[in-house]
Write an enzyme that holds these catalytic residues in place. Sequence first.
Site, PDB file in Angstrom:
ATOM      1  N   LYS A  22       0.852  -1.209   0.000  1.00 47.30           N
ATOM      2  CA  LYS A  22       0.000   0.000   0.000  1.00 47.30           C
ATOM      3  C   LYS A  22       0.881   1.251   0.000  1.00 47.30           C
ATOM      4  O   LYS A  22       0.669   2.171  -0.796  1.00 47.30           O
ATOM      5  CB  LYS A  22      -0.879   0.001   1.242  1.00 47.30           C
ATOM      6  CG  LYS A  22      -1.567   1.318   1.556  1.00 47.30           C
ATOM      7  CD  LYS A  22      -2.447   1.248   2.786  1.00 47.30           C
ATOM      8  CE  LYS A  22      -1.724   1.522   4.069  1.00 47.30           C
ATOM      9  NZ  LYS A  22      -1.494   2.945   4.386  1.00 47.30           N
ATOM     10  N   ARG A  92      -4.810  10.765   4.149  1.00 46.20           N
ATOM     11  CA  ARG A  92      -3.755  11.767   4.328  1.00 46.20           C
ATOM     12  C   ARG A  92      -2.735  11.709   3.204  1.00 46.20           C
ATOM     13  O   ARG A  92      -2.193  12.715   2.782  1.00 46.20           O
ATOM     14  CB  ARG A  92      -2.996  11.539   5.638  1.00 46.20           C
ATOM     15  CG  ARG A  92      -3.776  11.490   6.887  1.00 46.20           C
ATOM     16  CD  ARG A  92      -2.846  11.274   8.004  1.00 46.20           C
ATOM     17  NE  ARG A  92      -2.002  12.407   8.314  1.00 46.20           N
ATOM     18  CZ  ARG A  92      -1.042  12.949   7.648  1.00 46.20           C
ATOM     19  NH1 ARG A  92      -0.774  12.552   6.554  1.00 46.20           N
ATOM     20  NH2 ARG A  92      -0.343  13.960   8.022  1.00 46.20           N
ATOM     21  N   CYS A 116      -4.890  12.707  12.287  1.00 45.61           N
ATOM     22  CA  CYS A 116      -5.646  11.450  12.260  1.00 45.61           C
ATOM     23  C   CYS A 116      -5.554  10.874  13.674  1.00 45.61           C
ATOM     24  O   CYS A 116      -4.972  11.461  14.569  1.00 45.61           O
ATOM     25  CB  CYS A 116      -5.070  10.503  11.222  1.00 45.61           C
ATOM     26  SG  CYS A 116      -3.575   9.712  11.749  1.00 45.61           S
ATOM     27  N   PRO A 122       1.737  16.702  10.968  1.00 48.97           N
ATOM     28  CA  PRO A 122       1.881  17.921  10.165  1.00 48.97           C
ATOM     29  C   PRO A 122       2.611  17.642   8.840  1.00 48.97           C
ATOM     30  O   PRO A 122       3.199  16.558   8.667  1.00 48.97           O
ATOM     31  CB  PRO A 122       2.721  18.820  11.075  1.00 48.97           C
ATOM     32  CG  PRO A 122       3.446  17.903  11.981  1.00 48.97           C
ATOM     33  CD  PRO A 122       2.565  16.711  12.178  1.00 48.97           C
ATOM     34  N   ASP A 124       4.791  20.154   7.574  1.00 44.95           N
ATOM     35  CA  ASP A 124       5.725  21.285   7.488  1.00 44.95           C
ATOM     36  C   ASP A 124       7.002  20.933   6.723  1.00 44.95           C
ATOM     37  O   ASP A 124       7.563  21.775   6.012  1.00 44.95           O
ATOM     38  CB  ASP A 124       6.073  21.809   8.892  1.00 44.95           C
ATOM     39  CG  ASP A 124       6.640  20.713   9.781  1.00 44.95           C
ATOM     40  OD1 ASP A 124       5.897  19.767  10.075  1.00 44.95           O
ATOM     41  OD2 ASP A 124       7.838  20.760  10.135  1.00 44.95           O
ATOM     42  N   GLN A 125       7.442  19.674   6.830  1.00 44.25           N
ATOM     43  CA  GLN A 125       8.672  19.288   6.116  1.00 44.25           C
ATOM     44  C   GLN A 125       8.443  19.197   4.609  1.00 44.25           C
ATOM     45  O   GLN A 125       9.335  19.513   3.816  1.00 44.25           O
ATOM     46  CB  GLN A 125       9.186  17.940   6.662  1.00 44.25           C
ATOM     47  CG  GLN A 125       9.517  17.983   8.149  1.00 44.25           C
ATOM     48  CD  GLN A 125      10.647  18.962   8.456  1.00 44.25           C
ATOM     49  OE1 GLN A 125      11.744  18.871   7.903  1.00 44.25           O
ATOM     50  NE2 GLN A 125      10.374  19.926   9.311  1.00 44.25           N
ATOM     51  N   ASP A 310       4.724   0.754  12.216  1.00 44.22           N
ATOM     52  CA  ASP A 310       3.508   0.097  11.712  1.00 44.22           C
ATOM     53  C   ASP A 310       3.386  -1.346  12.181  1.00 44.22           C
ATOM     54  O   ASP A 310       2.375  -1.985  11.908  1.00 44.22           O
ATOM     55  CB  ASP A 310       3.499   0.124  10.177  1.00 44.22           C
ATOM     56  CG  ASP A 310       3.283   1.531   9.658  1.00 44.22           C
ATOM     57  OD1 ASP A 310       3.454   1.751   8.452  1.00 44.22           O
ATOM     58  OD2 ASP A 310       2.974   2.423  10.473  1.00 44.22           O
ATOM     59  N   ILE A 332       7.660   7.357  17.152  1.00 46.26           N
ATOM     60  CA  ILE A 332       7.340   8.047  15.898  1.00 46.26           C
ATOM     61  C   ILE A 332       6.063   8.868  16.014  1.00 46.26           C
ATOM     62  O   ILE A 332       6.030  10.050  15.659  1.00 46.26           O
ATOM     63  CB  ILE A 332       7.199   7.034  14.723  1.00 46.26           C
ATOM     64  CG1 ILE A 332       8.443   6.149  14.612  1.00 46.26           C
ATOM     65  CG2 ILE A 332       6.899   7.770  13.414  1.00 46.26           C
ATOM     66  CD1 ILE A 332       9.710   6.887  14.213  1.00 46.26           C
ATOM     67  N   ARG A 402      -8.505  -0.556   4.899  1.00 39.56           N
ATOM     68  CA  ARG A 402      -7.603   0.417   4.259  1.00 39.56           C
ATOM     69  C   ARG A 402      -6.263  -0.225   3.928  1.00 39.56           C
ATOM     70  O   ARG A 402      -5.573   0.213   3.016  1.00 39.56           O
ATOM     71  CB  ARG A 402      -7.348   1.595   5.209  1.00 39.56           C
ATOM     72  CG  ARG A 402      -8.576   2.423   5.484  1.00 39.56           C
ATOM     73  CD  ARG A 402      -8.210   3.743   6.092  1.00 39.56           C
ATOM     74  NE  ARG A 402      -7.197   4.389   5.245  1.00 39.56           N
ATOM     75  CZ  ARG A 402      -6.560   5.498   5.594  1.00 39.56           C
ATOM     76  NH1 ARG A 402      -6.806   6.063   6.766  1.00 39.56           N
ATOM     77  NH2 ARG A 402      -5.681   6.048   4.795  1.00 39.56           N
TER      78      ARG A 402
HETATM   79  C1  EPZ Z   1       4.257   7.064   6.458  1.00 40.64           C
HETATM   80  O1  EPZ Z   1       3.460   8.069   7.044  1.00 40.64           O
HETATM   81  C2  EPZ Z   1       3.354   5.849   6.307  1.00 40.64           C
HETATM   82  N1  EPZ Z   1       2.259   6.180   5.392  1.00 40.64           N
HETATM   83  C3  EPZ Z   1       2.808   5.449   7.680  1.00 40.64           C
HETATM   84  O2  EPZ Z   1       2.037   4.280   7.504  1.00 40.64           O
HETATM   85  C4  EPZ Z   1       3.989   5.133   8.588  1.00 40.64           C
HETATM   86  O3  EPZ Z   1       3.501   4.834   9.878  1.00 40.64           O
HETATM   87  C5  EPZ Z   1       4.924   6.356   8.663  1.00 40.64           C
HETATM   88  O4  EPZ Z   1       5.338   6.715   7.333  1.00 40.64           O
HETATM   89  C6  EPZ Z   1       6.155   6.114   9.498  1.00 40.64           C
HETATM   90  O5  EPZ Z   1       6.852   5.040   9.011  1.00 40.64           O
HETATM   91  C7  EPZ Z   1       2.497   6.143   4.059  1.00 40.64           C
HETATM   92  O6  EPZ Z   1       3.593   5.882   3.604  1.00 40.64           O
HETATM   93  C8  EPZ Z   1       1.324   6.461   3.169  1.00 40.64           C
HETATM   94  P1  EPZ Z   1       6.260  10.387   8.531  1.00 40.64           P
HETATM   95  P2  EPZ Z   1       4.009   9.581   7.065  1.00 40.64           P
HETATM   96  O7  EPZ Z   1       6.152  11.654   7.775  1.00 40.64           O
HETATM   97  O8  EPZ Z   1       4.879   9.836   5.906  1.00 40.64           O
HETATM   98  C9  EPZ Z   1       6.589  13.833  11.764  1.00 40.64           C
HETATM   99  C10 EPZ Z   1       0.192   2.884   7.815  1.00 40.64           C
HETATM  100  O9  EPZ Z   1      -0.222   2.329   8.837  1.00 40.64           O
HETATM  101  N2  EPZ Z   1       6.452  14.777  10.651  1.00 40.64           N
HETATM  102  O10 EPZ Z   1       7.385   9.468   8.244  1.00 40.64           O
HETATM  103  O11 EPZ Z   1       2.838  10.481   7.271  1.00 40.64           O
HETATM  104  C11 EPZ Z   1       5.328  13.025  11.988  1.00 40.64           C
HETATM  105  O12 EPZ Z   1       4.428  13.735  12.796  1.00 40.64           O
HETATM  106  C12 EPZ Z   1       0.634   4.325   7.860  1.00 40.64           C
HETATM  107  O13 EPZ Z   1       0.327   2.330   6.694  1.00 40.64           O
HETATM  108  C13 EPZ Z   1       6.502  16.147  10.890  1.00 40.64           C
HETATM  109  O14 EPZ Z   1       6.625  16.587  12.028  1.00 40.64           O
HETATM  110  O15 EPZ Z   1       4.894   9.592   8.373  1.00 40.64           O
HETATM  111  C14 EPZ Z   1       5.857  11.777  12.656  1.00 40.64           C
HETATM  112  O16 EPZ Z   1       6.010  12.045  14.030  1.00 40.64           O
HETATM  113  C15 EPZ Z   1       0.353   4.947   9.214  1.00 40.64           C
HETATM  114  N3  EPZ Z   1       6.379  17.005   9.838  1.00 40.64           N
HETATM  115  C16 EPZ Z   1       7.237  11.595  12.026  1.00 40.64           C
HETATM  116  O17 EPZ Z   1       7.566  12.854  11.426  1.00 40.64           O
HETATM  117  C17 EPZ Z   1       6.247  16.561   8.544  1.00 40.64           C
HETATM  118  O18 EPZ Z   1       6.164  17.401   7.620  1.00 40.64           O
HETATM  119  C18 EPZ Z   1       7.304  10.528  10.937  1.00 40.64           C
HETATM  120  O19 EPZ Z   1       6.197  10.738  10.088  1.00 40.64           O
HETATM  121  C19 EPZ Z   1       6.208  15.165   8.324  1.00 40.64           C
HETATM  122  C20 EPZ Z   1       6.327  14.299   9.384  1.00 40.64           C
END
Ligand code: EPZ
Length: 426
Positions: A22, A92, A116, A122, A124-125, A310, A332, A402
């Site tokens: 996915k 998202r 969620c 967020p 922001d990155q 995950d 995380i 999902r």
């Molecule tokens: C991806 O989410 C996955 N989703 C998530 O899988 C997975 O849990 C996550 O990566 C971590 O491995 C997809 O790939 C579609 P992150 P993502 O940005 O990209 C912070 C599932 O169950 N952050 O790596 O949204 C954030 O809050 C889903 O399949 C910022 O602060 O996660 C988190 O604490 C759930 N600002 C950390 O970074 C930003 O701009 C890692 O989040 C982006 C992220």
Amino acid sequence: MDAIRVRGGKPLTGRVRVSGAKNAALPILCSTLLSDGESRLRNVPKLRDMVTTAALLKFLGRPVDMDAPIFTVGAATNVKPEAPYELVKQMRASVLVLGPLVARYGRAKVSLPGGCAIGARPIDQHLKGLEAMGCKIEVEKGYVICEAPAGGRLIGAEIRFDMPTVTGTENVLMAATLAKGRTTLVNCAKEPEIEELARVLNKMGARVDGAGTEVIHVQGVEPGALEPFDHAIMPDRIEAGTYMCAAAAVEGGDVIVEGARFEDLEALIRTMQSAGVLIDAADGGIRVRRQGPLRCVDFSTEPHPGFPTDMQAQLLAILCLAEGECHISETIFENRFMHVPELVRMGANITLKGHTAHLKGVKQLYGASVMATDLRASASLVIAGLMADDETEVRRVYHIDRGYEMIEQKFQGLGADVARVRGAEA
Ligand code: EPZ
């Protein structure tokens, strides 16, 4: 709403085939926006999130055919680079159209995804990276509006992420493929799904180097220069890990997870082996055997290649009946222990202190009606149901749909007494 009814107490045996990933299919579908031709994707899992992504691509102006065995995204005619709240709120990851749209069309208007259940999440990155490439970014009425510099083309830059972000790395990487000049991304996420996206981008004619490591280099090409692609999606390592945990849930379990790749799951495998699970590479997959009691083991979720967040809920579930006690830390996301109160209602002994769960093994879990709250928590409750000697009903399983294709059929194929209850009480 549907529920899943589980009658537990029996070990799982046999073979289960993993579907396409996915979290690889989502960014790769969005990458089709970078090229104007018809792209073809194979092994796309039949999940709700794919339906949502198809609807989004259609809304943007791309014809999509997801019914055939090959998921096709048709040639661009008149793309309108705007993604509405009604679609983005459902998933998202829709934010992943932002980078491709502004890179290809010079502007994009995408609804902010919002948080969620598991956290604020967020973006922001994502915006930091696009801004560094010359985007003018405004946020108004819940929408992000990105405008490329005059002339409509992003400019290569050096971008350091404040933390490894999977979709942040993917969004900015996709944008960089069409930026003018060279882009260097530093402190990137290193998940296998990012390497898979880079493979597809390079198939399209992009010039990406270093995906899967902390530093990714991109030499931009002209907008319009990228070709469509034909690609078979990699196996879903989290679905694989989920069935591996289910196989280890009850003594006597012996399952081959076909298509699972050992190298994608090393941290999970090491942790499960230290808990006493027997895991070996087997013909075309991974064999998991459960002989004798499990031992409680401490673990903490980390960015890849560390233990995957995950998989936290699923491993925590099978440790509920393990010997001893352990600490499980979720580093995380800020709210990813919502399965814990439901497991406690089934008899587990777990106390939460901030980002850490303190688990003491118990002798038995009891079937109960439990509530799914998010995708992976739902899976952990089904696994806990396999461990209880009586009946568990997991409600609100739209969460599970999902991320897990044909979940009841796959569990039934392993001998589990699992069935979907249509229209159950919410
Ligand atoms: C991806 O989410 C996955 N989703 C998530 O899988 C997975 O849990 C996550 O990566 C971590 O491995 C997809 O790939 C579609 P992150 P993502 O940005 O990209 C912070 C599932 O169950 N952050 O790596 O949204 C954030 O809050 C889903 O399949 C910022 O602060 O996660 C988190 O604490 C759930 N600002 C950390 O970074 C930003 O701009 C890692 O989040 C982006 C992220």
